[in-house]
Design an enzyme around this catalytic site. Structure first.
Site, PDB file in Angstrom:
ATOM      1  N   ARG A   1      12.039  -4.327  -6.693  1.00  0.00           N
ATOM      2  CA  ARG A   1      10.946  -3.429  -6.320  1.00  0.00           C
ATOM      3  C   ARG A   1      11.434  -2.357  -5.353  1.00  0.00           C
ATOM      4  O   ARG A   1      11.011  -1.208  -5.418  1.00  0.00           O
ATOM      5  CB  ARG A   1       9.788  -4.232  -5.717  1.00  0.00           C
ATOM      6  CG  ARG A   1       9.002  -4.992  -6.798  1.00  0.00           C
ATOM      7  CD  ARG A   1       8.263  -6.193  -6.264  1.00  0.00           C
ATOM      8  NE  ARG A   1       7.276  -5.858  -5.271  1.00  0.00           N
ATOM      9  CZ  ARG A   1       6.893  -6.672  -4.284  1.00  0.00           C
ATOM     10  NH1 ARG A   1       7.433  -7.866  -4.160  1.00  0.00           N
ATOM     11  NH2 ARG A   1       5.989  -6.295  -3.448  1.00  0.00           N
TER      12      ARG A   1
ATOM     13  N   ARG B   1       6.299 -13.479   2.857  1.00  0.00           N
ATOM     14  CA  ARG B   1       4.881 -13.103   2.841  1.00  0.00           C
ATOM     15  C   ARG B   1       4.022 -14.175   2.180  1.00  0.00           C
ATOM     16  O   ARG B   1       4.392 -14.766   1.174  1.00  0.00           O
ATOM     17  CB  ARG B   1       4.725 -11.782   2.085  1.00  0.00           C
ATOM     18  CG  ARG B   1       3.295 -11.354   1.894  1.00  0.00           C
ATOM     19  CD  ARG B   1       3.191  -9.880   1.713  1.00  0.00           C
ATOM     20  NE  ARG B   1       3.617  -9.445   0.384  1.00  0.00           N
ATOM     21  CZ  ARG B   1       3.561  -8.162  -0.008  1.00  0.00           C
ATOM     22  NH1 ARG B   1       3.133  -7.222   0.812  1.00  0.00           N
ATOM     23  NH2 ARG B   1       3.955  -7.831  -1.220  1.00  0.00           N
TER      24      ARG B   1
ATOM     25  N   ARG C   1       3.121 -14.553  -3.655  1.00  0.00           N
ATOM     26  CA  ARG C   1       3.021 -13.744  -4.881  1.00  0.00           C
ATOM     27  C   ARG C   1       4.265 -13.949  -5.736  1.00  0.00           C
ATOM     28  O   ARG C   1       5.373 -14.006  -5.227  1.00  0.00           O
ATOM     29  CB  ARG C   1       2.900 -12.262  -4.514  1.00  0.00           C
ATOM     30  CG  ARG C   1       1.479 -11.853  -4.239  1.00  0.00           C
ATOM     31  CD  ARG C   1       1.368 -10.454  -3.684  1.00  0.00           C
ATOM     32  NE  ARG C   1       2.246  -9.473  -4.330  1.00  0.00           N
ATOM     33  CZ  ARG C   1       2.276  -8.191  -3.987  1.00  0.00           C
ATOM     34  NH1 ARG C   1       1.492  -7.737  -3.024  1.00  0.00           N
ATOM     35  NH2 ARG C   1       3.093  -7.355  -4.603  1.00  0.00           N
TER      36      ARG C   1
ATOM     37  N   ARG D   1       2.820   6.394  -7.538  1.00  0.00           N
ATOM     38  CA  ARG D   1       4.138   5.799  -7.341  1.00  0.00           C
ATOM     39  C   ARG D   1       5.221   6.570  -8.076  1.00  0.00           C
ATOM     40  O   ARG D   1       6.396   6.196  -8.000  1.00  0.00           O
ATOM     41  CB  ARG D   1       4.114   4.380  -7.891  1.00  0.00           C
ATOM     42  CG  ARG D   1       4.058   3.278  -6.835  1.00  0.00           C
ATOM     43  CD  ARG D   1       4.199   1.986  -7.587  1.00  0.00           C
ATOM     44  NE  ARG D   1       4.496   0.819  -6.816  1.00  0.00           N
ATOM     45  CZ  ARG D   1       3.605   0.108  -6.141  1.00  0.00           C
ATOM     46  NH1 ARG D   1       2.366   0.500  -6.051  1.00  0.00           N
ATOM     47  NH2 ARG D   1       3.977  -1.008  -5.554  1.00  0.00           N
TER      48      ARG D   1
HETATM   49  P1  ADP Z   1       3.976  -3.649  -3.157  1.00  0.00           P
HETATM   50  O1  ADP Z   1       3.592  -2.291  -2.655  1.00  0.00           O
HETATM   51  O2  ADP Z   1       3.936  -4.709  -2.121  1.00  0.00           O
HETATM   52  O3  ADP Z   1       5.220  -3.641  -3.983  1.00  0.00           O
HETATM   53  P2  ADP Z   1       1.674  -3.707  -4.952  1.00  0.00           P
HETATM   54  O4  ADP Z   1       0.730  -4.812  -4.792  1.00  0.00           O
HETATM   55  O5  ADP Z   1       1.266  -2.333  -4.547  1.00  0.00           O
HETATM   56  O6  ADP Z   1       2.971  -4.163  -4.212  1.00  0.00           O
HETATM   57  O7  ADP Z   1       2.163  -3.621  -6.471  1.00  0.00           O
HETATM   58  C1  ADP Z   1       2.666  -4.747  -7.157  1.00  0.00           C
HETATM   59  C2  ADP Z   1       3.132  -4.309  -8.553  1.00  0.00           C
HETATM   60  O8  ADP Z   1       2.023  -3.733  -9.285  1.00  0.00           O
HETATM   61  C3  ADP Z   1       4.210  -3.232  -8.594  1.00  0.00           C
HETATM   62  O9  ADP Z   1       5.492  -3.775  -8.428  1.00  0.00           O
HETATM   63  C4  ADP Z   1       3.977  -2.636  -9.992  1.00  0.00           C
HETATM   64  O10 ADP Z   1       4.517  -3.463 -11.002  1.00  0.00           O
HETATM   65  C5  ADP Z   1       2.465  -2.670 -10.135  1.00  0.00           C
HETATM   66  N1  ADP Z   1       1.848  -1.401  -9.682  1.00  0.00           N
HETATM   67  C6  ADP Z   1       0.978  -1.245  -8.643  1.00  0.00           C
HETATM   68  N2  ADP Z   1       0.617   0.043  -8.513  1.00  0.00           N
HETATM   69  C7  ADP Z   1       1.279   0.736  -9.479  1.00  0.00           C
HETATM   70  C8  ADP Z   1       1.357   2.099  -9.847  1.00  0.00           C
HETATM   71  N3  ADP Z   1       0.681   3.044  -9.181  1.00  0.00           N
HETATM   72  N4  ADP Z   1       2.134   2.436 -10.899  1.00  0.00           N
HETATM   73  C9  ADP Z   1       2.839   1.517 -11.566  1.00  0.00           C
HETATM   74  N5  ADP Z   1       2.837   0.214 -11.266  1.00  0.00           N
HETATM   75  C10 ADP Z   1       2.063  -0.188 -10.229  1.00  0.00           C
END
Ligand code: ADP
Ligand code: ZN
Length: 217
Positions: free
Chosen positions: A175, A131, A164, A92
């Site tokens: 986000r 969602r 969620r 990310r």
């Molecule tokens: P979405 O893609 O729907 O925003 P995710 O379920 O992938 O949600 O992620 C939810 C939260 O988990 C993110 O907003 C972040 O806080 C954390 N997160 C997930 N993956 C990462 C990552 N690779 N690096 C940093 N934070 C992460």
């Protein structure tokens, strides 16, 4: 069978990475690695990692790299990833992407394709705030576009559906902002590496899925 099997799914929250991952793993033997799902499981299990991650997640911020990278490295090292995997929600940040190259190199794996799922911002907000997620199997539904057959109950496993905590309007907006600032630069990163493919994920999911198969074959 698809040819490209070591995959990164990239794109803003709400673009459908999780939904298309679910469909893809029902057709192909790939391991689905969602860092968000792993964190939510840690929170549910009351671990130290979970409680540290939760504060960031509820604010719509990224969890610090040090908490994410080792977790992914350990998962990718497992034998079941040899036949292919989907990294959903990781990397990310550009730093995470560089670390992924190192991790993958150590286990002799290489990323074959980074798929960018994209959709207009209004649609993303609409999808996120409506969602519903299954507590048990993690499937996603939507109060507006993809209602479950029975209110509050998962079609696949009968599990309870919930919203969620980071799908509130305010956190969803955050986000998306974090995505633009920290994750969107990865588009450049993977384009430069010749690995980027784009999918229009405002399409209905069967058409988006057909487009996905086309770029992976
Ligand atoms: P979405 O893609 O729907 O925003 P995710 O379920 O992938 O949600 O992620 C939810 C939260 O988990 C993110 O907003 C972040 O806080 C954390 N997160 C997930 N993956 C990462 C990552 N690779 N690096 C940093 N934070 C992460
Ligand atoms: Zn379910």
């Amino acid at each position: 069978m698809i040819r490209k099997r070591n995959l990164v799914f990239l794109g803003p929250p709400g673009a459908g990475k999780g939904t298309l991952s679910e469909i893809l793993i029902s057709d192909e033997k790939l391991v689905h690695i969602s860092t968000g799902d792993i964190f939510r499981a840690e929170i549910r299990n009351g671990t130290a990692l979970g409680s540290e991650a939760k504060a960031y997640m509820d604010a719509g911020k990224l969890v610090p790299d040090r908490l994410v990278v080792d977790m992914v490295a350990a998962r990718l090292a497992k034998d079941d990833c040899a036949g292919g995997f989907i990294l959903d929600g990781f990397p990310r940040t550009v730093v995470q992407a560089e670390m992924l190259d190192q991790i993958a190199g150590k286990t002799g794996r290489r990323i074959d394709c980074a798929v960018l799922f994209d959709a207009p911002r209004d649609l993303l907000i609409q999808r996120l705030t409506a969602r519903l997620t299954c507590r048990n199997c993690k499937a996603n539904f939507n109060k507006l576009f993809a209602k479950p057959r029975q209110d509050g109950v998962c079609d696949h496993c009968g599990g309870e559906l919930y919203q969620r905590s980071d799908d509130s309007l305010e956190t969803a907006q955050n986000r998306l902002k974090v995505y633009e600032e920290q994750t969107a630069p990865l588009i450049e990163f993977y384009t430069a590496g010749g690995l980027l493919a784009r999918i229009d994920s405002s399409l209905p999911k069967d058409r988006a899925y057909a487009a996905l198969l086309a770029v992976l074959s």
